[in-house]
Write an enzyme that holds these catalytic residues in place. Structure first.
Site: not given
Length: 437
Positions: A313, A371
């Site tokens: 991320h 995600d």
């Protein structure tokens, strides 16, 4: 925001006089240097593409510590909110700064529930879109169009108007997202039901049809609710900054949220879970779990151009705190639906195991992010890949509207106007046609 006793001194090697700049301290997080007087005092700007070192506002809503893997909504850790609260409690917290007591929660839930219907004319608005239009295209249009139907809450200087707009947006987004889905598959629109919870209502609007009764599955409803909580706000990301920038001009809240949805549509922002699932489907086509070793080898080869989607991320340099919670939900949903033998889910779990154990990924902190898991959960719930970002928009609307409202109330708020480092041609004269090369 408090003034620090220490100051920053900016000195120049060209003999220009040095400049003392104030330093501000937040509640938590890094100190910031106030550069507002920089241009007036020196004739110079700062250069910061992507605003990676620039605080564009002060905010009391959400705090992220990427190194610690920490996400706080109004000071509360996301881990506690996702376990102990539902989505509408989280909405109340983001909008009002405190968690609701029982009476406040009941009143808030009733208010949101009573605003879930959209104007009947919106049905005709949908018919202007092609059936195969991308859901985000439809949502940008329909959310922007809400300002055509609700003229009684567009005065952004009126606090009551702002509160009504916030409720309307939170209440109507699930209805519009479900209508978008139903329109794309040629099924009739389903009206909301006031006796169902926010997430159960959405699931029913998405998946019921007039031919049979829809049975609410509490495990699946809770999974959706958790997806919404985990995506409700995320500090000053691209779409939130877009909403704030649009709002800084005085644009109405429906237009600002439509702008946020447009930004979220970008694959580098809201499309990450869609990309993660697409990656899994591509591996599956190549042979599935048996070919996973080859895929990992390509990921490690810088020249292959193959990327590992849904891992790592930009902000979280350690484990994404939302990923742990989404992982639990992922396994709950797969158990509930008996999908552990589904080839795509087996592949996802095999990839997760490698990423958590392989030194290449562990040393680079390329852990599965939110995600990766939310894409798997949404597919299991029956949500089509093209609508994943629409679910994200539904969740993030409360964060956007809370941030927009905070900005409107901020006495330091000004219309956003970034500066530039101009590298084009200097001033020149327009030559006559005969002398143009």
């Amino acid at each position: 925001m408090t003034n620090s006793d220490t100051k920053a001194t900016l000195s120049f090697s060209d003999g220009s006089p040095s400049l003392e700049l104030p330093i501000y301290k937040g509640t938590i997080g890094p100190d910031v240097i106030d550069i507002r007087k920089l241009y007036g005092s020196t004739g110079k700007f700062t250069y910061d593409p992507g605003f990676m070192s620039t605080a564009a506002c002060n905010s009391s809503i959400t705090y992220i510590d990427g190194d610690k893997g920490e996400l706080l909504y109004r000071g509360y850790p996301i881990e506690q909110l996702a376990v102990n609260c539902d989505f509408l409690e989280t909405c109340y917290l983001l909008l009002n700064g405190e968690l609701p007591n029982q009476g406040q929660k009941e009143k808030f839930v009733k208010t949101v529930t009573n605003h879930t219907m959209v104007h009947e004319q919106m049905q005709f608005f949908f018919r202007g879109f092609r059936r195969d239009a991308h859901p985000m295209s439809v949502l940008v249009g329909t959310v922007g169009a809400l300002s055509s139907f609700y003229h009684d809450s567009l005065d952004i200087t009126d606090q009551h108007h702002r509160e009504v707009s916030a409720i309307r947006l939170i209440a109507k987004l699930p209805t519009l997202v479900a209508m978008t889905y139903k329109y794309s598959i040629g099924q009739p629109f389903v009206y909301p039901r006031n006796d169902l919870s926010y997430s159960a209502n959405f699931m029913r609007m998405m998946f019921s049809n007039p031919c049979e009764d829809y049975k609410v599955n509490d495990v699946l409803v809770r999974a959706l609710d958790r997806i919404l909580i985990l995506h409700a706000d995320h500090e000053q990301n691209a779409s939130t900054s877009t909403v704030r920038l649009a709002g800084s001009s005085g644009a109405n809240p429906f237009a600002c949220i439509a702008a946020g949805i447009a930004c979220l549509w970008g694959p580098a922002h809201g499309g990450a879970n869609e990309a993660a699932l697409q990656m899994l489907e591509d591996i599956q086509k190549e042979g599935g779990v048996e070919r996973i070793g080859e895929f990992i080898a390509k990921v490690k080869d810088k020249n292959s151009g193959v990327k590992l989607m849904g891992f790592g991320h930009r902000v979280y340099k350690n484990y994404d705190p939302r990923a742990k919670l989404m992982r639990e939900t992922c396994y709950e949903v797969l158990n509930e639906l008996g999908l552990h033998d589904d080839p795509l889910f087996k592949l996802a779990m095999a990839l997760e195991k490698i990423a958590l154990e392989d030194d290449y990924f562990v040393s680079r902190k390329l852990y599965p992010n939110v995600d990766f898991y939310s894409g798997i959960v949404q597919r299991a719930l029956g949500i089509p890949v093209a609508l994943f970002t629409g679910i994200f928009a539904m969740a993030r609307t409360v964060g956007w509207i809370a941030q927009w409202n905070e900005m409107i109330s901020d006495p330091e708020q000004k219309i956003g106007r970034p500066r530039q480092l101009f590298v084009g041609s200097p001033k020149r004269e327009v030559p006559p046609m005969a002398k143009r090369g």
